[in-house]
Design a protein around this motif. Structure first.
Motif, PDB file in Angstrom:
ATOM      1  N   TYR A 168     -50.172  17.112 -35.749  1.00  0.00           N
ATOM      2  CA  TYR A 168     -50.782  16.520 -36.949  1.00  0.00           C
ATOM      3  C   TYR A 168     -52.096  17.219 -37.270  1.00  0.00           C
ATOM      4  CZ  TYR A 168     -52.736  13.064 -40.116  1.00  0.00           C
ATOM      5  OH  TYR A 168     -53.279  12.441 -41.211  1.00  0.00           O
ATOM      6  N   ARG A 169     -52.282  17.563 -38.556  1.00  0.00           N
ATOM      7  CA  ARG A 169     -53.499  18.240 -38.995  1.00  0.00           C
ATOM      8  C   ARG A 169     -54.137  17.563 -40.208  1.00  0.00           C
ATOM      9  NH1 ARG A 169     -52.968  19.911 -34.644  1.00  0.00           N
ATOM     10  NH2 ARG A 169     -52.462  21.999 -34.001  1.00  0.00           N
ATOM     11  N   GLY A 170     -53.770  16.337 -40.497  1.00  0.00           N
ATOM     12  CA  GLY A 170     -54.256  15.655 -41.687  1.00  0.00           C
ATOM     13  C   GLY A 170     -55.513  14.841 -41.443  1.00  0.00           C
ATOM     14  N   PRO A 171     -55.802  13.934 -42.389  1.00  0.00           N
ATOM     15  CA  PRO A 171     -56.979  13.072 -42.275  1.00  0.00           C
ATOM     16  C   PRO A 171     -56.909  12.205 -41.023  1.00  0.00           C
ATOM     17  CG  PRO A 171     -55.903  12.822 -44.425  1.00  0.00           C
ATOM     18  CD  PRO A 171     -55.025  13.696 -43.593  1.00  0.00           C
ATOM     19  N   GLY A 172     -58.039  12.016 -40.410  1.00  0.00           N
ATOM     20  CA  GLY A 172     -58.102  11.180 -39.217  1.00  0.00           C
ATOM     21  C   GLY A 172     -57.556  11.850 -37.972  1.00  0.00           C
TER      22      GLY A 172
ATOM     23  N   ARG B 205     -55.092  12.103 -32.742  1.00  0.00           N
ATOM     24  CA  ARG B 205     -54.919  12.912 -31.530  1.00  0.00           C
ATOM     25  C   ARG B 205     -55.498  12.206 -30.308  1.00  0.00           C
ATOM     26  NH1 ARG B 205     -54.683  18.901 -30.929  1.00  0.00           N
ATOM     27  NH2 ARG B 205     -53.808  19.070 -28.863  1.00  0.00           N
ATOM     28  N   GLY B 206     -56.625  11.531 -30.495  1.00  0.00           N
ATOM     29  CA  GLY B 206     -57.306  10.929 -29.358  1.00  0.00           C
ATOM     30  C   GLY B 206     -56.740   9.603 -28.898  1.00  0.00           C
ATOM     31  N   TYR B 207     -56.287   8.780 -29.844  1.00  0.00           N
ATOM     32  CA  TYR B 207     -55.907   7.425 -29.468  1.00  0.00           C
ATOM     33  C   TYR B 207     -54.424   7.121 -29.662  1.00  0.00           C
ATOM     34  CZ  TYR B 207     -60.918   7.042 -29.340  1.00  0.00           C
ATOM     35  OH  TYR B 207     -62.241   7.263 -29.049  1.00  0.00           O
ATOM     36  N   VAL B 208     -53.845   7.579 -30.762  1.00  0.00           N
ATOM     37  CA  VAL B 208     -52.414   7.337 -30.952  1.00  0.00           C
ATOM     38  C   VAL B 208     -51.623   8.065 -29.871  1.00  0.00           C
ATOM     39  CG1 VAL B 208     -50.462   7.603 -32.539  1.00  0.00           C
ATOM     40  CG2 VAL B 208     -52.689   6.878 -33.419  1.00  0.00           C
ATOM     41  N   SER B 209     -52.104   9.227 -29.465  1.00  0.00           N
ATOM     42  CA  SER B 209     -51.438   9.945 -28.369  1.00  0.00           C
ATOM     43  C   SER B 209     -51.525   9.150 -27.065  1.00  0.00           C
ATOM     44  CB  SER B 209     -52.039  11.340 -28.192  1.00  0.00           C
ATOM     45  OG  SER B 209     -53.402  11.253 -27.832  1.00  0.00           O
ATOM     46  N   ASP B 210     -52.623   8.447 -26.840  1.00  0.00           N
ATOM     47  CA  ASP B 210     -52.746   7.610 -25.636  1.00  0.00           C
ATOM     48  C   ASP B 210     -51.780   6.430 -25.688  1.00  0.00           C
ATOM     49  OD1 ASP B 210     -54.695   9.233 -24.572  1.00  0.00           O
ATOM     50  OD2 ASP B 210     -56.365   7.975 -25.224  1.00  0.00           O
ATOM     51  N   VAL B 211     -51.609   5.862 -26.868  1.00  0.00           N
ATOM     52  CA  VAL B 211     -50.633   4.779 -27.027  1.00  0.00           C
ATOM     53  C   VAL B 211     -49.241   5.298 -26.681  1.00  0.00           C
ATOM     54  CG1 VAL B 211     -49.514   3.246 -28.694  1.00  0.00           C
ATOM     55  CG2 VAL B 211     -51.998   3.507 -28.734  1.00  0.00           C
TER      56      VAL B 211
ATOM     57  N   LEU C 197     -58.934   2.988 -22.976  1.00  0.00           N
ATOM     58  CA  LEU C 197     -58.376   1.802 -22.312  1.00  0.00           C
ATOM     59  C   LEU C 197     -57.759   0.845 -23.327  1.00  0.00           C
ATOM     60  CD1 LEU C 197     -61.194   1.194 -19.679  1.00  0.00           C
ATOM     61  CD2 LEU C 197     -58.994   2.341 -19.345  1.00  0.00           C
ATOM     62  N   VAL C 198     -58.380   0.746 -24.492  1.00  0.00           N
ATOM     63  CA  VAL C 198     -57.813  -0.080 -25.564  1.00  0.00           C
ATOM     64  C   VAL C 198     -56.490   0.515 -26.025  1.00  0.00           C
ATOM     65  CG1 VAL C 198     -58.172  -0.940 -27.917  1.00  0.00           C
ATOM     66  CG2 VAL C 198     -60.080  -0.914 -26.290  1.00  0.00           C
ATOM     67  N   ALA C 199     -56.453   1.836 -26.198  1.00  0.00           N
ATOM     68  CA  ALA C 199     -55.216   2.499 -26.617  1.00  0.00           C
ATOM     69  C   ALA C 199     -54.121   2.304 -25.571  1.00  0.00           C
ATOM     70  CB  ALA C 199     -55.469   3.987 -26.854  1.00  0.00           C
ATOM     71  N   TYR C 200     -54.484   2.396 -24.293  1.00  0.00           N
ATOM     72  CA  TYR C 200     -53.500   2.170 -23.226  1.00  0.00           C
ATOM     73  C   TYR C 200     -52.953   0.749 -23.289  1.00  0.00           C
ATOM     74  CZ  TYR C 200     -55.505   6.424 -21.098  1.00  0.00           C
ATOM     75  OH  TYR C 200     -55.948   7.688 -20.851  1.00  0.00           O
ATOM     76  N   ALA C 201     -53.826  -0.205 -23.512  1.00  0.00           N
ATOM     77  CA  ALA C 201     -53.385  -1.602 -23.598  1.00  0.00           C
ATOM     78  C   ALA C 201     -52.439  -1.801 -24.782  1.00  0.00           C
ATOM     79  CB  ALA C 201     -54.592  -2.532 -23.720  1.00  0.00           C
ATOM     80  N   ILE C 202     -52.756  -1.176 -25.905  1.00  0.00           N
ATOM     81  CA  ILE C 202     -51.870  -1.271 -27.068  1.00  0.00           C
ATOM     82  C   ILE C 202     -50.515  -0.656 -26.747  1.00  0.00           C
ATOM     83  CG2 ILE C 202     -51.506  -0.422 -29.435  1.00  0.00           C
ATOM     84  CD1 ILE C 202     -54.595  -0.743 -29.787  1.00  0.00           C
ATOM     85  N   GLY C 203     -50.517   0.466 -26.045  1.00  0.00           N
ATOM     86  CA  GLY C 203     -49.260   1.109 -25.651  1.00  0.00           C
ATOM     87  C   GLY C 203     -48.417   0.230 -24.745  1.00  0.00           C
ATOM     88  N   VAL C 204     -49.054  -0.441 -23.795  1.00  0.00           N
ATOM     89  CA  VAL C 204     -48.325  -1.330 -22.892  1.00  0.00           C
ATOM     90  C   VAL C 204     -47.749  -2.515 -23.663  1.00  0.00           C
ATOM     91  CG1 VAL C 204     -48.585  -2.926 -20.947  1.00  0.00           C
ATOM     92  CG2 VAL C 204     -49.564  -0.654 -20.810  1.00  0.00           C
TER      93      VAL C 204
END
Length: 117
Positions: A18-22, A27-33, A92-99
């Motif tokens: 992904y190379r768009g807005p945001g 990259r940082g958080y959705v990938s962690d989810v 850690l929040v992203a991990y929790a959302i993923g779980v």
């Protein structure tokens, strides 16, 4: 779990290219989810146990990743890319959302009788 793993891989690939807005957020958080969902799916395929134990194991793996970042024990090369290099409490929040997302996927699959989900 197979479908969950596939969804997690697709989301992970999307975040990588992904190379768009945001982009930093994606990259940082959705990938962690996605990574957490993938770990949960792998555990579900390899370890026949309760969802609570899979959640705890997934959370422990996620916490270990953050611990390695805090103490600076980042693997070289692609390992460093996969694990990351900078500790971030929002991870850690992203991990929790993923779980939670993985558990919701599993519960939905069980309710619908889908044995592959």
């Amino acid at each position: 779990m197979v479908l969950l793993g596939g969804v997690a891989l697709v989301v992970g690939a999307f975040t990588l290219f992904y190379r768009g807005p945001g982009q930093p957020f994606i990259r940082g958080y959705v990938s962690d989810v996605a990574a957490t969902m993938l770990v949960y799916a792998f555990l579900g395929l390899l370890w026949r146990t309760t969802a609570a134990r899979r959640i705890l194991a997934t959370a422990a793996i996620a916490a270990a990743v953050e611990f390695y970042q805090i103490v600076g024990m980042i693997p070289p090369g692609i390992g460093g890319v996969l694990v990351g290099a900078f500790p971030d409490p929002w991870d850690l929040v992203a991990y929790a959302i993923g779980v939670v997302a993985a558990l919701a996927w599993e519960r939905r699959s069980v309710r619908s009788g889908d044995r592959t989900g």
